[in-house]
Design a protein around this motif. Structure first.
Motif, PDB file in Angstrom:
ATOM      1  N   VAL A 267       0.709  -1.186  -0.144  1.00  9.12           N
ATOM      2  CA  VAL A 267       0.169   0.015   0.029  1.00  9.12           C
ATOM      3  C   VAL A 267       1.056   1.364   0.017  1.00  9.12           C
ATOM      4  CG1 VAL A 267      -1.821   1.241   1.315  1.00  9.12           C
ATOM      5  CG2 VAL A 267      -1.634  -1.329   1.157  1.00  9.12           C
ATOM      6  N   PHE A 268       0.585   2.271  -1.065  1.00  4.42           N
ATOM      7  CA  PHE A 268       1.532   3.324  -0.905  1.00  4.42           C
ATOM      8  C   PHE A 268       0.446   4.483  -1.155  1.00  4.42           C
ATOM      9  CE2 PHE A 268       3.252  -0.270  -2.977  1.00  4.42           C
ATOM     10  CZ  PHE A 268       4.515  -0.280  -2.459  1.00  4.42           C
ATOM     11  N   SER A 269       1.015   5.776  -0.885  1.00  7.44           N
ATOM     12  CA  SER A 269       0.152   6.992  -0.818  1.00  7.44           C
ATOM     13  C   SER A 269       1.249   8.350  -1.111  1.00  7.44           C
ATOM     14  CB  SER A 269      -0.676   7.280   0.229  1.00  7.44           C
ATOM     15  OG  SER A 269       0.178   7.402   1.435  1.00  7.44           O
ATOM     16  N   GLY A 270       0.775   9.196  -1.571  1.00  3.65           N
ATOM     17  CA  GLY A 270       1.535  10.656  -1.660  1.00  3.65           C
ATOM     18  C   GLY A 270       0.796  11.457  -2.309  1.00  3.65           C
ATOM     19  N   CYS A 271       1.341  12.687  -2.570  1.00  3.33           N
ATOM     20  CA  CYS A 271       0.674  14.093  -2.993  1.00  3.33           C
ATOM     21  C   CYS A 271       1.756  14.648  -4.116  1.00  3.33           C
ATOM     22  CB  CYS A 271       0.311  14.811  -1.805  1.00  3.33           C
ATOM     23  SG  CYS A 271       1.511  15.210  -0.918  1.00  3.33           S
ATOM     24  N   LEU A 272       1.052  15.509  -4.847  1.00  5.47           N
ATOM     25  CA  LEU A 272       1.488  16.240  -5.864  1.00  5.47           C
ATOM     26  C   LEU A 272       0.820  17.589  -6.035  1.00  5.47           C
ATOM     27  CD1 LEU A 272       4.001  15.800  -7.975  1.00  5.47           C
ATOM     28  CD2 LEU A 272       2.288  14.939  -9.256  1.00  5.47           C
ATOM     29  N   TRP A 273       1.599  18.616  -6.225  1.00  8.76           N
ATOM     30  CA  TRP A 273       1.114  19.932  -6.240  1.00  8.76           C
ATOM     31  C   TRP A 273       1.065  20.060  -7.914  1.00  8.76           C
ATOM     32  CZ3 TRP A 273      -1.352  23.000  -2.949  1.00  8.76           C
ATOM     33  CH2 TRP A 273      -0.954  22.907  -1.655  1.00  8.76           C
ATOM     34  N   ILE A 274      -0.065  20.476  -8.358  1.00 13.88           N
ATOM     35  CA  ILE A 274      -0.259  20.699  -9.799  1.00 13.88           C
ATOM     36  C   ILE A 274      -1.127  22.029 -10.138  1.00 13.88           C
ATOM     37  CG2 ILE A 274      -1.200  19.699 -12.126  1.00 13.88           C
ATOM     38  CD1 ILE A 274      -0.871  16.784 -10.696  1.00 13.88           C
ATOM     39  N   PRO A 275      -0.503  22.731 -11.187  1.00 16.57           N
ATOM     40  CA  PRO A 275      -1.016  23.988 -11.318  1.00 16.57           C
ATOM     41  C   PRO A 275      -2.530  23.725 -11.821  1.00 16.57           C
ATOM     42  CG  PRO A 275       0.823  23.973 -12.513  1.00 16.57           C
ATOM     43  CD  PRO A 275       0.788  22.173 -11.783  1.00 16.57           C
ATOM     44  N   LEU A 276      -3.696  24.443 -11.387  1.00 17.14           N
ATOM     45  CA  LEU A 276      -4.897  24.180 -11.615  1.00 17.14           C
ATOM     46  C   LEU A 276      -5.203  24.483 -13.114  1.00 17.14           C
ATOM     47  CD1 LEU A 276      -8.016  23.665 -10.621  1.00 17.14           C
ATOM     48  CD2 LEU A 276      -7.958  26.102 -10.097  1.00 17.14           C
ATOM     49  N   ALA A 277      -4.521  25.303 -13.709  1.00 17.76           N
ATOM     50  CA  ALA A 277      -5.189  25.511 -15.156  1.00 17.76           C
ATOM     51  C   ALA A 277      -4.368  24.589 -15.817  1.00 17.76           C
ATOM     52  CB  ALA A 277      -4.350  27.085 -15.469  1.00 17.76           C
ATOM     53  N   ARG A 278      -3.493  23.879 -15.757  1.00 18.51           N
ATOM     54  CA  ARG A 278      -3.195  22.772 -16.596  1.00 18.51           C
ATOM     55  C   ARG A 278      -4.067  21.480 -16.262  1.00 18.51           C
ATOM     56  NH1 ARG A 278       3.153  21.362 -16.299  1.00 18.51           N
ATOM     57  NH2 ARG A 278       2.275  20.055 -17.881  1.00 18.51           N
TER      58      ARG A 278
END
Length: 193
Positions: free
Chosen positions: A56-67
């Motif tokens: 089991v793995f988890s994580g997060c990533l910031w991504i530009p909303l416009a893209r």
């Protein structure tokens, strides 16, 4: 027990979080947080406090909303294009089949098709659609890569394109909803990123 979870097969769960205060301090554009969790083997969690697993793995990533919005629009257009391609393919195959009639009433006999089978059937892409798929998947790859600048455009489609796989990608990049992806070839490609 109320917070227990179980996954009978491999799956990835995607959620989007649009924070009001917790923004990366050095960015001027609006970003959203992609939250993901996936398992590579079936799993049953009965106690959150005592759970540990190597699958089991988890994580997060910031991504530009416009893209995200731009990609979701492209995936929506691709899905519509694939649906039209499937419809024209279905029309051609129906035209080539013989029609059987029942008795004097001349009622058309049709065998009901299962929608789920249509959704998972591999689609034979024309050149234009294949290029659309490659562009969209290249953009997905660039968004999910840790170093987007080093992400090269795709020259081959990394999984079988089905209506379900395109719909899953469209759902994945809809920032107002989350989604669960279980389709194996799509799952494997996404976790590889």
């Amino acid at each position: 027990e109320s917070r227990a979870a179980n996954a009978s097969d491999k799956e990835i769960n995607i959620q989007w979080y649009i924070p009001s205060l917790a923004k990366p301090s050095n960015d001027t554009e609006t970003k959203v947080l992609l939250l993901y969790a996936y398992n590579t083997k079936p799993v049953k969690i009965s106690s959150v406090e005592m759970f540990s697993s190597m699958s089991v793995f988890s994580g997060c990533l910031w991504i530009p909303l416009a893209r995200i919005i731009s990609l979701q629009d492209k995936l929506s257009n691709l899905k519509q294009h694939v649906e039209m391609l499937m419809q024209s393919s279905k029309s051609l195959s129906l035209a080539s089949e013989s029609i059987s009639f029942l008795g004097e009433s001349e009622t058309l006999k049709q065998i009901p098709s299962k929608k789920s089978q249509v959704n998972i059937a591999k689609i034979h892409l024309d050149e234009k659609t294949e290029e659309m798929v490659k562009r969209c998947l290249s953009e997905v790859k660039a968004l999910l890569s840790l170093v987007p600048a080093l992400s090269l455009p795709l020259t081959e489609i990394p999984f079988d394109v089905t209506l379900q796989s395109i719909a899953s990608l469209e759902d994945m990049f809809n920032a107002t909803n989350g989604c669960i992806i279980t389709e194996e070839s799509l799952f494997n490609w996404i976790i590889s990123l």
